[in-house]
Design a protein around this motif. Structure first.
Motif, mmCIF file in Angstrom:
data_model
loop_
_atom_site.group_PDB
_atom_site.id
_atom_site.type_symbol
_atom_site.label_atom_id
_atom_site.label_comp_id
_atom_site.label_asym_id
_atom_site.label_seq_id
_atom_site.Cartn_x
_atom_site.Cartn_y
_atom_site.Cartn_z
ATOM 1 N N GLN A 190 -14.615 3.753 34.553
ATOM 2 C CA GLN A 190 -14.112 4.821 33.721
ATOM 3 C C GLN A 190 -13.041 5.608 34.454
ATOM 4 O O GLN A 190 -13.180 5.900 35.618
ATOM 5 N N GLU A 232 -10.783 9.120 33.835
ATOM 6 C CA GLU A 232 -10.440 10.331 33.090
ATOM 7 C C GLU A 232 -10.716 10.216 31.604
ATOM 8 O O GLU A 232 -9.802 10.087 30.806
ATOM 9 N N ASP A 233 -11.974 10.273 31.234
ATOM 10 C CA ASP A 233 -12.369 10.248 29.836
ATOM 11 C C ASP A 233 -11.955 8.978 29.110
ATOM 12 O O ASP A 233 -11.865 8.960 27.891
ATOM 13 N N LYS A 234 -11.673 7.945 29.831
ATOM 14 C CA LYS A 234 -11.361 6.659 29.217
ATOM 15 C C LYS A 234 -12.472 5.689 29.585
ATOM 16 O O LYS A 234 -12.992 5.723 30.687
ATOM 17 N N GLU A 255 -9.040 -0.203 26.703
ATOM 18 C CA GLU A 255 -9.896 0.952 26.970
ATOM 19 C C GLU A 255 -9.821 1.942 25.817
ATOM 20 O O GLU A 255 -8.817 2.051 25.122
ATOM 21 N N ASN A 262 -9.715 5.763 24.614
ATOM 22 C CA ASN A 262 -9.389 7.087 25.143
ATOM 23 C C ASN A 262 -10.417 8.084 24.615
ATOM 24 O O ASN A 262 -11.344 7.711 23.894
ATOM 25 N N GLU A 263 -10.256 9.362 24.969
ATOM 26 C CA GLU A 263 -11.269 10.364 24.634
ATOM 27 C C GLU A 263 -11.492 10.549 23.137
ATOM 28 O O GLU A 263 -12.569 10.948 22.724
ATOM 29 N N ASP A 264 -10.510 10.217 22.290
ATOM 30 C CA ASP A 264 -10.730 10.380 20.845
ATOM 31 C C ASP A 264 -11.167 9.072 20.176
ATOM 32 O O ASP A 264 -11.296 9.003 18.959
ATOM 33 N N ARG A 303 -16.477 5.267 18.019
ATOM 34 C CA ARG A 303 -16.553 6.667 17.571
ATOM 35 C C ARG A 303 -17.946 6.996 17.042
ATOM 36 O O ARG A 303 -18.450 8.090 17.285
ATOM 37 N N LEU A 323 -19.319 8.332 20.529
ATOM 38 C CA LEU A 323 -18.864 9.719 20.395
ATOM 39 C C LEU A 323 -19.719 10.487 19.389
ATOM 40 O O LEU A 323 -19.586 11.698 19.261
#
Length: 118
Positions: free
Chosen positions: A3, A5-7, A55, A57-59, A103, A107
């Motif tokens: 991982q 940075e939030d990926k 990868e 990403n954070e969203d 998601r 998430l």
């Protein structure tokens, strides 16, 4: 290849080491999807060279990350852009499904009414 940075890395292939990586965090994906990802990544690195990583990403957007050392004169930079655009076009349904899967299951997002029917 974990991982950054939030990926979150889904999978990747390395033409220099001739290796494929799949994040076991996603082992609940159907075997056919895992095989399709492997074929996609390995064919990319055989055709283009370099290292390809898919990868989230954070969203929850799935991104293609490509790296190659400057001294690798065999790496096809133009071919890389074209191949990724080809994959995004030809594999759009697969890539969108993977984003939705991530998601919802990672998430914790709710499916919107319109997304359940597709």
């Amino acid at each position: 290849m974990e991982q950054a940075e939030d990926k979150v890395v889904l999978c990747g292939a390395n033409s220099y080491e001739q290796k494929y990586y799949f994040n076991e965090q996603f082992k609940s994906l159907p075997e056919s999807i895992r095989q399709e990802l492997q074929i996609m990544c390995v064919l990319y690195t055989e055709d283009i060279g370099g290292v390809l990583v898919l990868e989230f990403n954070e969203d929850g957007t799935l991104e293609f990350k490509v790296t190659a050392p400057e001294e690798d004169y065999l790496f096809d930079e133009i071919g890389s852009v074209l191949k990724i655009k080809q994959y995004q076009r030809e594999k759009r349904e697969l890539l969108e499904s993977l984003e939705m899967y991530y998601r919802v299951f990672y998430l914790g997002e709710e499916l919107e009414d319109g997304e359940k029917d597709s």
